[in-house]
Write an enzyme that holds these catalytic residues in place. Structure first.
Site, short mmCIF file in Angstrom:
data_model
loop_
_atom_site.label_atom_id
_atom_site.label_comp_id
_atom_site.label_asym_id
_atom_site.label_seq_id
_atom_site.Cartn_x
_atom_site.Cartn_y
_atom_site.Cartn_z
N ASP A 96 40.44 -44.83 6.10
CA ASP A 96 40.10 -44.84 7.53
C ASP A 96 40.49 -46.10 8.28
O ASP A 96 40.00 -46.34 9.38
CB ASP A 96 38.59 -44.64 7.67
CG ASP A 96 37.80 -45.75 6.98
OD1 ASP A 96 38.42 -46.71 6.50
OD2 ASP A 96 36.56 -45.65 6.95
N GLU A 118 41.41 -39.93 -0.10
CA GLU A 118 40.07 -40.08 0.45
C GLU A 118 39.98 -39.37 1.82
O GLU A 118 39.51 -39.91 2.81
CB GLU A 118 39.65 -41.56 0.59
CG GLU A 118 38.15 -41.75 0.64
CD GLU A 118 37.72 -43.20 0.83
OE1 GLU A 118 37.46 -43.87 -0.18
OE2 GLU A 118 37.62 -43.67 1.99
N GLU A 132 36.83 -46.33 12.66
CA GLU A 132 37.22 -45.63 11.44
C GLU A 132 37.06 -44.11 11.52
O GLU A 132 37.87 -43.37 10.96
CB GLU A 132 36.44 -46.18 10.24
CG GLU A 132 36.85 -47.58 9.81
CD GLU A 132 36.17 -48.69 10.59
OE1 GLU A 132 35.38 -48.37 11.51
OE2 GLU A 132 36.42 -49.87 10.30
N HIS A 205 30.41 -56.49 7.39
CA HIS A 205 31.65 -56.79 8.13
C HIS A 205 31.96 -55.82 9.27
O HIS A 205 32.87 -56.07 10.06
CB HIS A 205 32.85 -56.80 7.18
CG HIS A 205 33.21 -55.44 6.66
ND1 HIS A 205 33.94 -54.54 7.38
CD2 HIS A 205 32.91 -54.81 5.51
CE1 HIS A 205 34.08 -53.43 6.69
NE2 HIS A 205 33.46 -53.55 5.55
N ARG A 207 32.93 -53.67 12.39
CA ARG A 207 33.22 -54.07 13.77
C ARG A 207 32.08 -53.75 14.72
O ARG A 207 31.73 -54.55 15.57
CB ARG A 207 34.47 -53.32 14.25
CG ARG A 207 35.69 -54.19 14.38
CD ARG A 207 36.84 -53.38 14.98
NE ARG A 207 37.94 -54.26 15.34
CZ ARG A 207 38.75 -54.85 14.46
NH1 ARG A 207 38.57 -54.68 13.17
NH2 ARG A 207 39.73 -55.62 14.88
N HIS A 238 32.78 -61.99 4.07
CA HIS A 238 34.05 -61.48 4.58
C HIS A 238 34.75 -62.60 5.36
O HIS A 238 34.08 -63.48 5.92
CB HIS A 238 33.73 -60.30 5.51
CG HIS A 238 34.93 -59.49 5.93
ND1 HIS A 238 35.83 -59.93 6.87
CD2 HIS A 238 35.36 -58.27 5.54
CE1 HIS A 238 36.76 -59.01 7.04
NE2 HIS A 238 36.50 -58.00 6.24
C1 UD1 Z 1 39.12 -53.81 8.23
C2 UD1 Z 1 39.11 -52.31 8.58
C3 UD1 Z 1 37.81 -51.68 8.11
C4 UD1 Z 1 37.53 -51.99 6.66
C5 UD1 Z 1 37.59 -53.49 6.43
C6 UD1 Z 1 37.43 -53.80 4.97
C7 UD1 Z 1 40.17 -51.52 10.65
C8 UD1 Z 1 40.05 -51.38 12.12
N1 UD1 Z 1 39.18 -52.16 10.03
O1 UD1 Z 1 38.09 -54.41 9.02
O2 UD1 Z 1 37.90 -50.28 8.28
O3 UD1 Z 1 36.25 -51.51 6.33
O4 UD1 Z 1 38.87 -53.98 6.85
O5 UD1 Z 1 37.14 -55.14 4.73
O6 UD1 Z 1 41.13 -51.08 10.07
N2 UD1 Z 1 40.60 -62.05 7.75
C9 UD1 Z 1 41.16 -63.11 7.08
N3 UD1 Z 1 41.71 -62.90 5.84
C10 UD1 Z 1 41.68 -61.69 5.23
C11 UD1 Z 1 41.08 -60.61 5.91
C12 UD1 Z 1 40.56 -60.80 7.17
O7 UD1 Z 1 41.21 -64.22 7.59
O8 UD1 Z 1 42.18 -61.57 4.10
C13 UD1 Z 1 40.02 -62.27 9.11
C14 UD1 Z 1 41.10 -62.42 10.18
O9 UD1 Z 1 40.66 -63.38 11.12
C15 UD1 Z 1 41.12 -61.04 10.84
C16 UD1 Z 1 39.65 -60.65 10.75
O10 UD1 Z 1 39.23 -61.14 9.48
O11 UD1 Z 1 41.61 -61.08 12.17
C17 UD1 Z 1 39.35 -59.19 10.88
O12 UD1 Z 1 40.17 -58.40 10.03
P1 UD1 Z 1 40.44 -56.83 10.43
O13 UD1 Z 1 41.28 -56.22 9.36
O14 UD1 Z 1 40.93 -56.74 11.81
O15 UD1 Z 1 38.99 -56.21 10.44
P2 UD1 Z 1 37.97 -55.96 9.25
O16 UD1 Z 1 36.60 -56.13 9.81
O17 UD1 Z 1 38.37 -56.72 8.07
N1 UDP Z 2 34.54 -56.20 -2.84
C1 UDP Z 2 35.21 -57.23 -3.50
N2 UDP Z 2 34.81 -58.53 -3.30
C2 UDP Z 2 33.79 -58.85 -2.46
C3 UDP Z 2 33.13 -57.80 -1.77
C4 UDP Z 2 33.54 -56.48 -1.98
O1 UDP Z 2 36.13 -56.98 -4.28
O2 UDP Z 2 33.48 -60.03 -2.33
C5 UDP Z 2 34.98 -54.81 -3.06
C6 UDP Z 2 33.92 -53.79 -3.38
O3 UDP Z 2 33.73 -53.67 -4.78
C7 UDP Z 2 34.50 -52.50 -2.79
C8 UDP Z 2 35.34 -52.99 -1.62
O4 UDP Z 2 35.54 -54.38 -1.83
O5 UDP Z 2 35.38 -51.88 -3.71
C9 UDP Z 2 34.65 -52.76 -0.31
O6 UDP Z 2 35.37 -53.39 0.68
P1 UDP Z 2 34.81 -53.67 2.13
O7 UDP Z 2 33.34 -53.67 2.09
O8 UDP Z 2 35.53 -54.88 2.64
O9 UDP Z 2 35.38 -52.43 2.97
P2 UDP Z 2 34.87 -50.94 3.22
O10 UDP Z 2 34.68 -50.30 1.89
O11 UDP Z 2 33.63 -51.04 4.03
O12 UDP Z 2 35.98 -50.32 3.99
#
Ligand code: UD1
Ligand code: UDP
Length: 364
Positions: A96, A118, A132, A205, A207, A238
């Site tokens: 998603d 999925e 999502e 985490h 949004r 996160h």
């Molecule tokens: C994204 C996905 C969400 C998923 C989540 C898993 C979308 C809209 N959101 O949300 O569905 O559940 O990932 O974690 O697709 N950042 C870093 N380093 C990283 C990752 C993130 O610095 O490795 C920071 C950056 O500033 C980035 C911010 O996190 O701009 C947000 O990342 P983003 O992928 O936009 O949103 P998530 O909340 O991570």
């Molecule tokens: N996870 C990880 N390290 C962490 C926290 C979560 O590897 O510090 C793994 C967790 O086991 C799961 C996945 O990340 O498989 C979940 O990711 P996240 O919560 O970022 O995204 P979502 O599932 O909500 O899209």
């Protein structure tokens, strides 16, 4: 040879697609291309390293504070060139995320068949999870092959009029890794620190929870921790700077709460297994915890994973400070209530999803 491209960009997609990448690559009938958008950077790289997956294409789109506009437009444009270069017979996207939505849209524009791993999870509330729920529905509108993790997700797709022949119930590939990651002899300094206490594991985490809801979640946790000295909490935060600010604002200064960097998936699975209680708004963790029999309070108003709620391991508690505090207190103070939620079950499959999906692709 069938040319299959897998596209993903965030941590959870990588955790659930890498087992499939490795399964497909082990079979000679497939020519496999891996494309990462880099929607996540460090958190994606952690997973690629653990599974030994080297991308063939890397768009590296991530920037701090990225918006949905940034992600959608960069992935859509980037995908065009990559698809024209690799010329896949089918592209697999996952779940998603905005990476998945934009990658699927690019395939649709080029009329390349899409397999959705999925598929079929729904809340039917476009505001939660945001964006999502939209991403899932939009991808399923243009998908050709649906890999649904459960019967319930298959039913959702059937209700929406999808062709029954195109839907396969395979379980969730995220469960495939659990069999090898959780070990009895696992050791870690953070778990050593929490050894004599009941461990609360936290992640957050989403949004739609950024801002006040997230502050409320953390305030509830702070109250629980301040009032019970037999608890220790670990929170691998996160990397989103907005999440970090809120977490530090509410949770700093309590020596029984550790805020740490995101854990590698092998470590995180073992932390799950060592936990007493999990407080999260994550999707993937709602699938992993039932297999491990760990109670989860889901700090969201909706879930697209009703199977874990039905199994009794998950409870939706929303984001109000009072409700989270009340529900968690009950579980922490009432042994019977806790026992009722801590039974292992496997609503999300038996750990063979990647194998099943590969078999289906081979027989096409
Ligand atoms: C994204 C996905 C969400 C998923 C989540 C898993 C979308 C809209 N959101 O949300 O569905 O559940 O990932 O974690 O697709 N950042 C870093 N380093 C990283 C990752 C993130 O610095 O490795 C920071 C950056 O500033 C980035 C911010 O996190 O701009 C947000 O990342 P983003 O992928 O936009 O949103 P998530 O909340 O991570
Ligand atoms: N996870 C990880 N390290 C962490 C926290 C979560 O590897 O510090 C793994 C967790 O086991 C799961 C996945 O990340 O498989 C979940 O990711 P996240 O919560 O970022 O995204 P979502 O599932 O909500 O899209």
């Amino acid at each position: 040879m069938k040319k299959i491209m897998l596209v993903f960009g965030t941590r959870p997609e990588a955790i659930k697609m890498c087992p499939l990448v490795n399964e497909l690559k082990a079979r000679p009938e497939f020519d496999v291309g891996v494309c990462v958008t880099g929607q996540h950077r460090e958190m994606l790289e952690q997973v690629l390293r653990v599974f030994g997956v080297e991308p063939d294409y890397d768009m590296s789109i991530m920037k701090s504070g990225q918006t949905l506009f940034d992600i959608t437009s960069l992935v859509l444009l980037g995908m065009k060139e990559i698809l024209e270069d690799f010329e896949p017979d089918i592209v697999l996207v996952h779940g998603d995320t905005t990476t998945s939505f934009a990658a699927a849209l690019a395939c649709f524009y080029l009329q390349i068949p899409i397999g959705h791993v999925e598929a079929g999870l729904r809340t039917y509330n476009l505001k939660s999870p945001f964006p999502e729920e939209f991403n899932r529905q939009a991808v399923d509108l243009i998908t050709n092959l649906y890999f649904a993790p459960t019967e319930q997700s298959r039913q959702n797709l059937l209700k929406e009029g999808r062709d029954p022949q195109s839907i396969f119930v395979t379980g969730n590939t995220g469960i495939d890794a659990l069999a090898t990651t959780v070990r009895d002899d696992y050791e870690n300094e953070h778990l050593e620190w929490a050894k004599e206490s009941r461990l609360i594991l936290i992640t957050a985490h989403r949004r739609e929870n950024l801002g006040e809801p997230m502050h409320c979640m953390f305030r509830a946790i702070r109250r629980l921790m301040d009032e019970r000295d037999d608890l220790k909490a670990i929170y691998p935060i996160h990397m989103n700077p907005l999440v970090r600010e809120a977490a530090h604002a509410e949770l700093d200064g309590c020596d029984r709460i550790k805020l740490i960097e995101p854990l590698e998936v092998l470590d995180f699975h073992n932390f799950l297994a060592a936990s007493h209680l999990i407080l999260t708004d994550s999707g993937g963790i709602q699938e992993e915890a039932p297999s491990l029999g760990k109670p989860v309070l889901v700090m969201r108003d909706t879930t697209e994973r009703p199977e874990g709620v039905a199994a009794g391991t998950l409870r939706l508690v929303g984001t109000s400070e009072e409700e989270i505090y009340k529900q968690a207190s009950r579980l922490l103070d009432d042994e019977a209530a806790y026992a009722e939620m801590s039974h292992a079950s496997n609503p999300y499959g038996d750990g063979t999803a990647s194998r099943q999906i590969s078999d289906i692709l081979a027989n096409l």
